[in-house]
Scaffold this motif. Structure first.
Motif, PDB file in Angstrom:
ATOM      1  N   ARG A   7      50.156  50.229  48.576  1.00  0.00           N
ATOM      2  CA  ARG A   7      51.027  51.391  48.452  1.00  0.00           C
ATOM      3  C   ARG A   7      52.250  51.221  49.337  1.00  0.00           C
ATOM      4  N   ARG A   8      53.407  51.524  48.754  1.00  0.00           N
ATOM      5  CA  ARG A   8      54.655  51.489  49.513  1.00  0.00           C
ATOM      6  C   ARG A   8      55.390  52.790  49.247  1.00  0.00           C
ATOM      7  N   ASP A   9      55.602  53.565  50.310  1.00  0.00           N
ATOM      8  CA  ASP A   9      56.199  54.896  50.188  1.00  0.00           C
ATOM      9  C   ASP A   9      55.358  55.717  49.208  1.00  0.00           C
ATOM     10  N   ALA A  10      55.971  56.198  48.123  1.00  0.00           N
ATOM     11  CA  ALA A  10      55.235  57.053  47.186  1.00  0.00           C
ATOM     12  C   ALA A  10      54.770  56.299  45.950  1.00  0.00           C
ATOM     13  N   SER A  11      54.969  54.996  45.914  1.00  0.00           N
ATOM     14  CA  SER A  11      54.642  54.248  44.701  1.00  0.00           C
ATOM     15  C   SER A  11      53.525  53.241  44.944  1.00  0.00           C
ATOM     16  N   LEU A  12      52.858  52.871  43.853  1.00  0.00           N
ATOM     17  CA  LEU A  12      51.807  51.862  43.889  1.00  0.00           C
ATOM     18  C   LEU A  12      52.409  50.535  43.460  1.00  0.00           C
ATOM     19  N   GLU A  13      52.354  49.555  44.335  1.00  0.00           N
ATOM     20  CA  GLU A  13      52.926  48.239  44.053  1.00  0.00           C
ATOM     21  C   GLU A  13      51.808  47.232  43.794  1.00  0.00           C
ATOM     22  N   ARG A  14      52.139  46.200  43.019  1.00  0.00           N
ATOM     23  CA  ARG A  14      51.182  45.124  42.761  1.00  0.00           C
ATOM     24  C   ARG A  14      51.914  43.794  42.814  1.00  0.00           C
ATOM     25  N   ARG A  15      51.280  42.815  43.426  1.00  0.00           N
ATOM     26  CA  ARG A  15      51.805  41.454  43.445  1.00  0.00           C
ATOM     27  C   ARG A  15      50.701  40.517  42.963  1.00  0.00           C
ATOM     28  N   ALA A  16      51.111  39.383  42.432  1.00  0.00           N
ATOM     29  CA  ALA A  16      50.137  38.417  41.917  1.00  0.00           C
ATOM     30  C   ALA A  16      50.351  37.059  42.571  1.00  0.00           C
ATOM     31  N   GLU A  17      49.261  36.482  43.043  1.00  0.00           N
ATOM     32  CA  GLU A  17      49.275  35.108  43.545  1.00  0.00           C
ATOM     33  C   GLU A  17      48.582  34.215  42.522  1.00  0.00           C
ATOM     34  N   ILE A  18      48.972  32.951  42.488  1.00  0.00           N
ATOM     35  CA  ILE A  18      48.352  31.997  41.568  1.00  0.00           C
ATOM     36  C   ILE A  18      47.683  30.889  42.373  1.00  0.00           C
ATOM     37  N   TYR A  19      46.420  30.628  42.030  1.00  0.00           N
ATOM     38  CA  TYR A  19      45.647  29.559  42.668  1.00  0.00           C
ATOM     39  C   TYR A  19      45.254  28.540  41.601  1.00  0.00           C
ATOM     40  N   VAL A  20      45.133  27.303  42.023  1.00  0.00           N
ATOM     41  CA  VAL A  20      44.700  26.224  41.132  1.00  0.00           C
ATOM     42  C   VAL A  20      43.364  25.690  41.632  1.00  0.00           C
ATOM     43  N   TYR A  21      42.418  25.553  40.710  1.00  0.00           N
ATOM     44  CA  TYR A  21      41.111  24.967  41.034  1.00  0.00           C
ATOM     45  C   TYR A  21      41.091  23.574  40.425  1.00  0.00           C
ATOM     46  N   ASP A  22      41.279  22.580  41.275  1.00  0.00           N
ATOM     47  CA  ASP A  22      41.464  21.205  40.798  1.00  0.00           C
ATOM     48  C   ASP A  22      40.554  20.268  41.575  1.00  0.00           C
ATOM     49  N   GLU A  23      39.733  19.516  40.836  1.00  0.00           N
ATOM     50  CA  GLU A  23      38.790  18.570  41.444  1.00  0.00           C
ATOM     51  C   GLU A  23      37.941  19.255  42.515  1.00  0.00           C
ATOM     52  N   GLU A  24      37.435  20.445  42.143  1.00  0.00           N
ATOM     53  CA  GLU A  24      36.536  21.243  42.977  1.00  0.00           C
ATOM     54  C   GLU A  24      37.186  21.710  44.279  1.00  0.00           C
ATOM     55  N   LYS A  25      38.500  21.779  44.290  1.00  0.00           N
ATOM     56  CA  LYS A  25      39.229  22.321  45.437  1.00  0.00           C
ATOM     57  C   LYS A  25      40.092  23.484  44.973  1.00  0.00           C
ATOM     58  N   LEU A  26      40.036  24.584  45.718  1.00  0.00           N
ATOM     59  CA  LEU A  26      40.842  25.757  45.401  1.00  0.00           C
ATOM     60  C   LEU A  26      42.126  25.699  46.226  1.00  0.00           C
ATOM     61  N   ILE A  27      43.257  25.627  45.532  1.00  0.00           N
ATOM     62  CA  ILE A  27      44.540  25.398  46.204  1.00  0.00           C
ATOM     63  C   ILE A  27      45.496  26.545  45.881  1.00  0.00           C
ATOM     64  N   PRO A  28      46.030  27.241  46.889  1.00  0.00           N
ATOM     65  CA  PRO A  28      47.039  28.273  46.614  1.00  0.00           C
ATOM     66  C   PRO A  28      48.331  27.633  46.116  1.00  0.00           C
ATOM     67  N   LEU A  29      48.826  28.108  44.981  1.00  0.00           N
ATOM     68  CA  LEU A  29      50.042  27.534  44.395  1.00  0.00           C
ATOM     69  C   LEU A  29      51.252  28.430  44.651  1.00  0.00           C
ATOM     70  N   TYR A  30      51.144  29.701  44.267  1.00  0.00           N
ATOM     71  CA  TYR A  30      52.197  30.677  44.557  1.00  0.00           C
ATOM     72  C   TYR A  30      51.581  31.763  45.434  1.00  0.00           C
ATOM     73  N   THR A  31      52.115  31.935  46.631  1.00  0.00           N
ATOM     74  CA  THR A  31      51.519  32.857  47.601  1.00  0.00           C
ATOM     75  C   THR A  31      52.503  33.963  47.974  1.00  0.00           C
ATOM     76  N   TYR A  32      51.938  35.113  48.332  1.00  0.00           N
ATOM     77  CA  TYR A  32      52.737  36.301  48.635  1.00  0.00           C
ATOM     78  C   TYR A  32      52.855  36.497  50.143  1.00  0.00           C
ATOM     79  N   ASP A  33      54.078  36.742  50.597  1.00  0.00           N
ATOM     80  CA  ASP A  33      54.359  37.044  52.001  1.00  0.00           C
ATOM     81  C   ASP A  33      54.655  38.541  52.105  1.00  0.00           C
TER      82      ASP A  33
END
Length: 474
Positions: free
Chosen positions: A365-391
């Motif tokens: 929640r930011r001020d009076a609104s509901l915000e949403r962000r999406a991060e993308i992770y890659v699962y490659d060769e049994e390793k979970l790797i953050p690809l696009y991350t939110y700051d």
């Protein structure tokens, strides 16, 4: 002696002097006011044109005519009604009373009703809000009866727990009825609804849920049938994002969706839409529908939500290369993998090697609104790797600095290239082209319609693929 009839119709009024931080109309007949104290007030617009006493008199005259003229058909009464009050009578006698306007509001995605308490709603923009509408126990029982009758369900003290699809608006209704289960202390109804006009990927970019680069990456992923799992808590926007992503699938693809409640909206003409059926005599399960999907030779299999043991069936579908897209309740991709591989779900870890992309929803929640962000992770060769991350400090989502190249850095793209007869260099060029197209189409659409109600998800798919084909990618 004059005959006085007290109207049994409830009006929705806007209190005098109320302050609104956001206002809009619903269907041209209702107004909505969001207050600074996070209240949702929906009201009959006609009350701004005519007094309440005048409207009540109109209804009294109609009710009096029933007795004096012997008209028993309510529909005939409504046809003779003043146009200004016709919709009020229709919702009272044929609809769901004062709950109907909430269902009609496309911004309301969840309606939670407890007898004797103010109704609470979840708003697409403002999140959880209180209303000033309260239903007594008898009123709520009548509402449950109307909802269940249309759905062909029987609800009583003997069968107090029910979940079903209301056919008129295709909403998911869950009921805990008055019985010994609730210690005979009221009843609860929850109505989960999806918007009639799903948000497009451009709208999600505008809301900062996705960046143009994330949108382009997901476009590439679904085009080449790479399985995607969207994870997040309840009401975090998983289905909204899933619908936007699925409408990036090539037009005229053959798609079969499997859901327990119809929430996904697609544009392809070759869409087989199915729902499970919980019936002791003739049940229809996720597994049985997946088996049919394979026989239909569809291009994509979409399981709307994976909750339990059906995940094993879903995992088999992605092993067959059907570009599965699904949602899953988990707070992170790590939690999702843990839940999927441990009892009671117990998916074979080897099957999950084909599940290569996770989208993690981050609601706040930011001020009076509901915000949403999406991060993308890659699962490659049994390793979970953050690809696009939110700051959260800078409120930006960026490519992980440790990833040199979103395409060439991961082994699963080599598998995709072999399966589709395309080199990694060509995949990279197509990804760059998609980023450019997404940005250009977004800028053009935003300049024409700041609210991005156009192009809709169906028009957008045609526009994107036309530009992609013109650039030489098929």
């Amino acid at each position: 002696m004059s005959l006085e009839l007290k109207p049994t119709v409830r009006f929705l009024q806007l209190p005098e002097g109320v302050e609104c931080t956001d206002m809009y109309e619903v269907e041209g007949i209702y107004g909505v006011c969001i207050t600074p104290s996070r209240e949702y007030i929906i009201y009959d617009k006609v009350l701004g044109e005519r007094s309440l006493s005048e409207l009540e008199k109109s209804i009294q005259d109609l009710l009096r005519s029933v007795i004096t003229r012997g008209e028993k058909e309510v529909s005939k009464i409504i046809e003779k009604a003043d146009p200004a009050v016709k919709h009020i009578l229709q919702r009272q006698f044929f609809g769901y009373g004062v709950v109907e306007p909430l269902i009609l509001d496309d911004n309301v995605i969840d309606i939670h009703i407890v007898s004797g308490k103010p109704i609470r709603i979840t708003h697409r923009k403002h999140g959880d809000l209180d209303t000033r509408i309260t239903l007594g126990e008898e009123e709520l029982k009548e509402l449950v009866l109307r909802l269940s009758t249309l759905a062909g369900k029987v609800i009583s003290e003997a069968t107090p727990l029910a979940s079903f699809i209301e056919p008129r608006y295709e909403t998911r209704v869950s009921v805990v009825y008055y019985s010994d289960v609730t210690l005979r202390r009221g009843l609860t109804v929850d109505i989960r609804k999806q918007p009639k006009k799903p948000w497009s990927i451009l709208k999600l970019i505008d809301m900062k849920t996705l960046t143009p680069e994330e949108a382009a990456f997901l476009w590439l992923v679904v085009k080449y049938k790479i399985p995607v799992m969207i994870v997040g808590e309840m009401m975090s926007g998983k289905t909204t994002v899933a619908t936007a992503i699925l409408n990036l699938i090539p037009p005229k693809s053959k798609i079969m969706t499997i859901e327990d409640a119809p929430e996904i909206r697609l544009c392809t003409p070759y869409w087989t839409r199915t729902t499970t059926r919980d019936s002791p005599e003739n049940p229809v399960t996720v597994f049985s529908l997946l088996r049919v999907a394979l026989r239909l030779s569809v291009d994509y299999v979409v399981v709307g939500e994976v909750r339990g043991e059906e995940a094993r069936d879903w995992a088999q579908a992605i092993l067959l290369g059907h570009g599965a897209v699904t949602t899953f309740h988990a707070d992170s991709p790590q939690s999702a993998l843990l839940r999927l591989t441990t009892p009671p779900i117990s998916v074979n870890p080897q099957a999950l090697r084909m599940l290569n992309v996770f989208v993690k929803m981050i609601p706040f929640r930011r001020d009076a609104s509901l915000e949403r962000r999406a991060e993308i992770y890659v699962y490659d060769e049994e390793k979970l790797i953050p690809l696009y991350t939110y700051d959260p400090v800078r409120d930006v989502t960026t490519l992980n600095p440790s990833t040199e190249n979103p395409i060439k850095s991961f082994a699963f793209f080599k598998r995709v290239g072999l399966a589709h007869g395309i080199s990694l260099d060509d995949l990279e060029r197509e990804f760059d082209c998609m980023k450019k197209i997404i940005s250009e189409v977004y800028s053009e659409a935003k300049s024409k319609d700041p609210k991005l109600e156009t192009p809709d998800v169906c028009e957008l798919s045609e526009i994107l693929y036309k530009k992609l084909h013109e650039a030489g990618f098929y």
